[in-house]
Design an enzyme around this catalytic site. Structure first.
Site, PDB file in Angstrom:
ATOM      1  N   LYS A 164      34.052  20.014  16.511  1.00  0.00           N
ATOM      2  CA  LYS A 164      35.143  20.682  15.783  1.00  0.00           C
ATOM      3  C   LYS A 164      34.646  21.611  14.670  1.00  0.00           C
ATOM      4  O   LYS A 164      35.269  21.709  13.613  1.00  0.00           O
ATOM      5  CB  LYS A 164      36.117  19.654  15.184  1.00  0.00           C
ATOM      6  CG  LYS A 164      36.664  18.662  16.196  1.00  0.00           C
ATOM      7  CD  LYS A 164      37.586  17.666  15.536  1.00  0.00           C
ATOM      8  CE  LYS A 164      37.812  16.469  16.432  1.00  0.00           C
ATOM      9  NZ  LYS A 164      38.648  15.450  15.861  1.00  0.00           N
ATOM     10  N   ASP A 200      41.231   6.888  15.959  1.00  0.00           N
ATOM     11  CA  ASP A 200      42.665   7.245  15.890  1.00  0.00           C
ATOM     12  C   ASP A 200      43.514   6.474  16.910  1.00  0.00           C
ATOM     13  O   ASP A 200      44.679   6.162  16.649  1.00  0.00           O
ATOM     14  CB  ASP A 200      42.883   8.758  16.021  1.00  0.00           C
ATOM     15  CG  ASP A 200      42.183   9.376  17.223  1.00  0.00           C
ATOM     16  OD1 ASP A 200      41.520   8.637  17.990  1.00  0.00           O
ATOM     17  OD2 ASP A 200      42.281  10.594  17.413  1.00  0.00           O
TER      18      ASP A 200
END
Length: 460
Positions: A164, A200
């Site tokens: 990312k 997550d």
């Protein structure tokens, strides 16, 4: 002659869509393949070669409803990170987000040293504690760190590689909890309590688990896809101990990376993979998640146009441009023909009513395959939990999050209908997660604290 031509065209259109339509038998077959891959991932020696990684999370229990107190949560997964203050109320069985703050991470910090990154996080945390008047309290912290890590303990997680757009030096191969604690100690003006690292997907399961204690599966189906579930410790060969359970992060997006799904990949899937930033990786994810669905639809529409079955054989500049057909267009088009007309106009296509109907059919076919493949994988997990526990019938809840599940008009209904067919002895309910990376992270920390206290009392 137009209707006759349309009948002939319909047969040709159907020929291109047929490979997306997976029968119940084919879905059962996919489920059986995933079951084998999960076993390989859980194995002590086989896991290195496994496409489905089955990572131990060191989360050893779901909430039991007795958790309470104040917690901090840190959520780092992109160019911003969030700090949250979360309060768990036992008497109301509620997790409240008291407040939160978003902090930007400038480009020079994303590409600088690890020390600078963690100093920046520690400074933002200090600022937040001051604004909340929490300075002086030593609160436990849940840390959602959405980068590929190998977790060694609940509070020890080694960064495998940055993604990312991050490339901070001196972090890969290091324990991110230690780096965070060192940055806080360098400041010397506040402290934090115990830290729990949270994936997550696990946060999604745990944020639902306080409201519904039968929630033992977490699933994300948004930009990417993944799932976790509670596995019996005796089957987790990589971690010492036989008793109890542990949450396993399946990393099911990698299912098929060893070629096991080759027979169900369409030419459009192969094209999406070839042009992606990570060819040959995350095969399953590329067939079902939001990052790729729009592109699959674009490629199908383009093929039909090239074969003069759509838009009078004239593709627009937009249709020829990779990434121009956004995944949200699929939801909008399936929501009604008027939307389809607007979007085709926006893409500068010369359409008629038949074209709009075909575009809608393409969207429906691609999203339906996504829901059914997702259901096959979810049914594999539900069936595994049931057989693990020797039950005739399992009642369980899936904590779920992600834009595809939340926003698509039919996705959740299709998914649930297919799960009922593929896991007939399981009664599976679905609960949409509220802020898994915030409230869920706090919940993981609360449960870890409860277990540690229980262990200490037993020892005494």
């Amino acid at each position: 002659s137009r209707s006759r031509r349309t009948r002939g065209e319909a047969v040709k259109v159907e020929k291109h869509l047929e490979p997306f339509r997976l029968s119940l038998e084919k879905l059962q077959d996919v489920s059986a393949r995933l079951r084998k891959d999960m076993l390989r991932g859980l194995g002590k020696h086989a896991h290195h070669r496994a496409a489905v990684k089955m990572l131990p999370t060191f989360v050893r229990a779901t909430p039991d409803g007795t958790e309470k107190g104040d917690f901090l949560a840190l959520d780092l997964g992109g160019t911003n990170f969030r700090v949250l203050h979360v309060r768990v109320l036992e008497e109301e069985q509620r997790v409240l987000k008291m407040d939160s703050q978003i902090c930007a991470i400038p480009q020079e910090i994303m590409l600088g040293t690890g020390e600078k990154l963690f100093d920046h996080i520690a400074a933002c945390l200090a600022e937040f504690l001051d604004s909340q008047k929490l300075r002086g309290q030593t609160l436990p912290l849940g840390f959602t760190f959405s980068f590929p890590c190998e977790q060694k303990e609940i509070d020890k997680s080694i960064l495998i590689r940055w993604t990312k757009g991050f490339n901070c030096s001196g972090v890969e191969g290091e324990d991110v909890v230690r780096l965070l604690k060192e940055a806080i100690h360098r400041r010397g003006d506040y402290d934090i309590g115990s830290v729990a690292m949270v994936n997550d997907t696990v946060g999604t399961m745990m944020s639902c688990g306080y409201r519904d204690q039968s929630c033992e599966i977490g699933m994300i189906i948004g930009t990417g896809t993944n799932a976790c579930y509670m596995e019996e410790m005796k089957n987790v060969k990589r971690v010492e101990g036989e008793d109890g359970r542990m949450c396993i992060n399946t990393e099911w997006g990698g299912f098929g990376d060893d070629g096991s799904l080759k027979d169900i990949l369409t030419e459009f899937d192969e094209e999406v993979d070839k042009t992606s930033i990570n060819p040959g990786v995350h095969t399953f994810e590329k067939m079902i998640s939001g990052m790729y669905l729009g592109e699959i639809v674009r490629l199908v529409l383009l093929k039909l146009t090239e074969e003069k079955l759509l838009f009078k054989g004239c593709p627009s500049e937009a249709l020829l441009t990779p990434g121009s057909f956004e995944t949200k267009f699929i939801s909008e088009i399936e929501d009604g023909l008027e939307n389809a007309k607007k979007i085709l106009t926006k893409l500068a296509l010369d359409w008629d009513l038949v074209d709009a109907c075909v575009a809608r059919l393409v969207c429906d076919t691609v999203s339906s395959r996504s829901a059914r493949l997702c259901a096959a994988a979810l049914a594999t997990i539900a069936n595994r939990i049931r057989t693990n526990r020797g039950l005739d019938h399992l009642k369980t809840t899936v904590g779920v999050d992600g834009t595809v599940y939340r926003k698509h008009p039919n996705f959740s209904d299709e998914l649930q209908a297919a799960v009922r067919l593929l896991a007939p002895k399981c009664d599976v309910s679905f609960l949409i997660s509220e802020d898994g990376s915030g409230k869920g992270a706090a919940m993981v920390t609360a449960v870890a604290q409860r277990l540690a206290l229980h262990c200490m009392l037993n020892f005494l």
